[in-house]
Design a protein around this motif. Structure first.
Motif, PDB file in Angstrom:
ATOM      1  N   ALA A 129       0.633  -1.467   0.150  1.00  0.00           N
ATOM      2  CA  ALA A 129       0.712  -0.026   0.440  1.00  0.00           C
ATOM      3  C   ALA A 129       0.884   1.369  -0.540  1.00  0.00           C
ATOM      4  O   ALA A 129       0.599   2.185  -0.579  1.00  0.00           O
ATOM      5  CB  ALA A 129      -0.582   0.026   1.760  1.00  0.00           C
ATOM      6  N   GLY A 130       2.197   1.385   1.016  1.00  0.00           N
ATOM      7  CA  GLY A 130       2.772   2.440   0.750  1.00  0.00           C
ATOM      8  C   GLY A 130       3.314   2.955  -0.779  1.00  0.00           C
ATOM      9  O   GLY A 130       3.706   3.484  -0.480  1.00  0.00           O
ATOM     10  N   GLY A 131       4.035   1.793  -1.256  1.00  0.00           N
ATOM     11  CA  GLY A 131       4.631   1.607  -2.649  1.00  0.00           C
ATOM     12  C   GLY A 131       3.441   1.690  -3.533  1.00  0.00           C
ATOM     13  O   GLY A 131       3.879   3.133  -4.124  1.00  0.00           O
ATOM     14  N   ILE A 132       2.585   1.412  -3.735  1.00  0.00           N
ATOM     15  CA  ILE A 132       1.140   2.315  -4.178  1.00  0.00           C
ATOM     16  C   ILE A 132       0.964   3.843  -4.041  1.00  0.00           C
ATOM     17  O   ILE A 132       1.157   4.545  -4.995  1.00  0.00           O
ATOM     18  CB  ILE A 132      -0.133   1.535  -4.287  1.00  0.00           C
ATOM     19  N   ALA A 133       1.306   4.131  -3.016  1.00  0.00           N
ATOM     20  CA  ALA A 133       0.336   5.234  -2.435  1.00  0.00           C
ATOM     21  C   ALA A 133       2.241   6.728  -3.303  1.00  0.00           C
ATOM     22  O   ALA A 133       1.749   7.552  -3.666  1.00  0.00           O
ATOM     23  CB  ALA A 133       1.123   6.037  -1.005  1.00  0.00           C
ATOM     24  N   LEU A 134       3.585   6.144  -3.779  1.00  0.00           N
ATOM     25  CA  LEU A 134       4.369   6.327  -3.950  1.00  0.00           C
ATOM     26  C   LEU A 134       4.223   6.765  -6.002  1.00  0.00           C
ATOM     27  O   LEU A 134       5.123   7.317  -5.969  1.00  0.00           O
ATOM     28  CB  LEU A 134       5.197   6.200  -3.824  1.00  0.00           C
ATOM     29  N   LEU A 135       3.485   6.034  -6.453  1.00  0.00           N
ATOM     30  CA  LEU A 135       3.592   5.868  -7.748  1.00  0.00           C
ATOM     31  C   LEU A 135       2.458   6.086  -8.509  1.00  0.00           C
ATOM     32  O   LEU A 135       1.558   7.145  -8.107  1.00  0.00           O
ATOM     33  CB  LEU A 135       3.143   4.666  -7.815  1.00  0.00           C
ATOM     34  N   ARG A 136       2.299   6.844  -9.461  1.00  0.00           N
ATOM     35  CA  ARG A 136       1.960   6.927 -10.902  1.00  0.00           C
ATOM     36  C   ARG A 136       1.556   6.226 -11.410  1.00  0.00           C
ATOM     37  O   ARG A 136       2.044   4.688 -11.310  1.00  0.00           O
ATOM     38  CB  ARG A 136       2.273   8.001 -11.998  1.00  0.00           C
ATOM     39  N   GLU A 137       0.377   6.453 -11.902  1.00  0.00           N
ATOM     40  CA  GLU A 137      -0.061   5.250 -12.269  1.00  0.00           C
ATOM     41  C   GLU A 137      -1.540   4.359 -11.408  1.00  0.00           C
ATOM     42  O   GLU A 137      -0.923   3.063 -11.729  1.00  0.00           O
ATOM     43  CB  GLU A 137      -0.321   5.040 -13.604  1.00  0.00           C
ATOM     44  N   GLN A 138      -1.623   5.054 -10.670  1.00  0.00           N
ATOM     45  CA  GLN A 138      -2.006   3.955  -9.409  1.00  0.00           C
ATOM     46  C   GLN A 138      -2.749   2.807  -9.962  1.00  0.00           C
ATOM     47  O   GLN A 138      -2.846   1.130  -8.893  1.00  0.00           O
ATOM     48  CB  GLN A 138      -2.644   4.107  -8.328  1.00  0.00           C
ATOM     49  N   ARG A 139      -4.131   2.252 -10.644  1.00  0.00           N
ATOM     50  CA  ARG A 139      -4.776   2.082 -11.039  1.00  0.00           C
ATOM     51  C   ARG A 139      -4.221   0.838 -11.596  1.00  0.00           C
ATOM     52  O   ARG A 139      -4.398  -0.438 -11.769  1.00  0.00           O
ATOM     53  CB  ARG A 139      -5.817   2.516 -11.296  1.00  0.00           C
ATOM     54  N   ARG A 140      -2.872   1.071 -12.692  1.00  0.00           N
ATOM     55  CA  ARG A 140      -2.240   0.157 -13.761  1.00  0.00           C
ATOM     56  C   ARG A 140      -1.551  -0.720 -12.288  1.00  0.00           C
ATOM     57  O   ARG A 140      -1.799  -1.471 -12.613  1.00  0.00           O
ATOM     58  CB  ARG A 140      -1.717   0.880 -14.568  1.00  0.00           C
ATOM     59  N   TRP A 141      -1.266  -0.094 -11.504  1.00  0.00           N
ATOM     60  CA  TRP A 141      -0.059  -1.127 -10.747  1.00  0.00           C
ATOM     61  C   TRP A 141      -1.147  -2.040 -10.295  1.00  0.00           C
ATOM     62  O   TRP A 141      -0.792  -2.845  -9.151  1.00  0.00           O
ATOM     63  CB  TRP A 141       0.972  -0.089 -10.101  1.00  0.00           C
TER      64      TRP A 141
END
Length: 460
Positions: A323-335
């Motif tokens: 969850a913390g990693g997703i917060a730092l990414l762009r295109e979160q839905r894709r990840w």
């Protein structure tokens, strides 16, 4: 709050796991671990004795938290109920992880509905689903309690944090070790950031875990005997957990050769690939290190084989890091879509659940097994096959497993054609030898299943 859609899918996931548990109960396909904990929980107000360890469970693990399950099992006497509790604990991780994500992660921000998508990944994450599908173990309760503790810490819900901390500290001694380390590390980090109330709560949790572990090591173990699980940490260069923890400094080459193996590498990959390696994007991945260390330092491949319950030691922390990693990414839905798809593919194509094996009856003629067991008085000590022991464990408190060397029980119930190589080559000849010399006699038989009674039963 998690969305209604996530809660619906969580309910569906529970229904699936509960239904699969019903199939396994009907097929007598649960091994001895579930039977062990059925008897442990039913004797939770006493010494937690059972027919596998054949002594108090406290000699093996520090699990007073299991007393909370006693009412459910005492009222129902049902193996399925215990497995349903495990399924519920497993699927509860989805809404809990979603709630953790909604709390935010510092500078990271989530796109709309991404928190629920993160929670949905937990419903198909193979290591977690395997824990919920497998046999009941105390560690199966850890993931929701750990996520609940972290969530309470983020929301400053001190009452709920205390409840989760107490339950975790009474779950197992290795959980105490994890909680102690994570509480110290989290507390220091929060003090540095100026979050004093959370820091105090984290350090208080660590103190509680240390106190619980000390109680077990200094008070309980000396009264019940040596701690058998220590054999998992025996190496030629280290004897026991403490020496092994120091081995990287005292015997670095021997340590590296023993620990850095291909099997352990694939285990770590099986943990990270379904999550698309996203946890490594977050510094919170360090939360999973103590759990991975406990698992990967063991000398037995059984411990670091995906699908085993030991994975519960690191699963909740890795999901938090996800969850913390997703917060730092762009295109979160894709990840999140990628992680969900990868998890689903692994769950289907490379399943750690091994459904083709476990969703089949343990024996081809279970009616014969039931008939032979019916010959045995309900309160009599009876030793039988692992799966059969579990099937009757809730109704027969003195049931036990045959093992490689059958115990001197009042009754033995065995199938001559039981599909197990060790049984056919080792156990069955020993049973027949006891019958041949008159220690046991055949009391009844149904097909290839026989019930043997001791020549001098309990009154002897």
């Amino acid at each position: 709050m998690p969305s209604r859609r996530l809660l619906i899918w969580t309910g569906v996931a529970f229904a699936v796991l509960a239904a699969l548990a019903a199939v396994r109960v009907a097929d007598w396909s649960y091994g001895a671990d579930t039977g062990t904990f059925v008897q442990v929980v039913l004797d939770a107000l006493g010494p937690m004795e059972n027919g596998v360890e054949r002594t108090t469970h406290y000699r093996f693990h520090w699990s007073p938290t299991l007393v909370l399950l006693w009412p459910a099992l005492a009222l129902t006497r049902s193996v399925w109920v215990l497995q349903a509790i495990l399924a519920l604990a497993t699927v509860a991780c989805a809404p809990l992880l979603s709630a953790v994500a909604r709390c935010g992660f510092g500078r990271g921000r989530f796109e709309p509905n991404v928190a629920d998508r993160i929670g949905a990944v937990a419903l198909v994450y193979p290591p977690l689903v395997a824990v919920g599908f497998g046999e009941f173990r105390d560690l199966g309760l850890m993931a929701p309690l750990a996520l609940g503790w972290w969530l309470a810490l983020q929301r400053r819900a001190w009452g709920w944090l205390a409840v989760c901390a107490v339950l975790l500290a009474g779950l197992r001694e290795d959980v105490c070790l994890e909680l102690a380390l994570l509480g110290i590390g989290t507390g220091i980090a929060m003090f540095v950031r100026g979050e004093r109330p959370r820091a105090v709560a984290a350090l208080a949790t660590s103190a509680l875990a240390i106190g619980s572990a000390a109680t077990y090591v200094l008070v309980v173990i000396p009264r019940v005997g040596s701690w058998p699980p220590s054999h998992f940490y025996q190496y030629p260069f280290a004897h026991g957990p403490l020496e092994l923890a120091l081995a990287p400094f005292t015997h670095p080459i021997a340590f590296a050769l023993a620990i850095f193996t291909f099997g352990r590498l694939t285990y770590v990959l099986e943990a990270l690939v379904p999550l698309a390696f996203v946890p490594l994007r977050s510094r919170l991945a360090v939360l999973a290190l103590p759990g991975f260390a406990i698992v990967l330092l063991a000398n037995s491949g059984l411990v670091w084989r995906m699908g085993e319950h030991y994975a519960a030691l690191w699963i909740p922390w890795l999901l938090i890091a996800f969850a913390g990693g997703i917060a730092l990414l762009r295109e979160q839905r894709r990840w999140t879509t990628a992680a969900f798809a990868l998890s689903a593919i692994v769950l289907i194509a490379f399943s750690p659940l091994h459904p083709l094996h476990y969703l089949t009856p343990s024996y081809h003629a279970l009616a014969d097994a039931r008939a032979a067991l019916a010959c045995v008085p309900r309160d009599a000590p009876v030793a039988t096959h692992d799966e059969w022991y579990t099937a009757v464990s809730a109704e027969r408190p003195r049931a036990m497993v045959l093992g490689d060397d059958p115990p001197d029980a009042d009754w033995l119930v065995v199938a001559d054609d039981y599909p197990n190589t060790t049984f056919a080559s080792v156990v069955l000849p020993r049973v027949r030898e006891r019958v041949a010399r008159g220690a046991y006699r055949e009391a009844c038989r149904r097909g290839s299943v026989a019930a043997y009674v001791h020549a001098q039963p309990a009154s002897r």
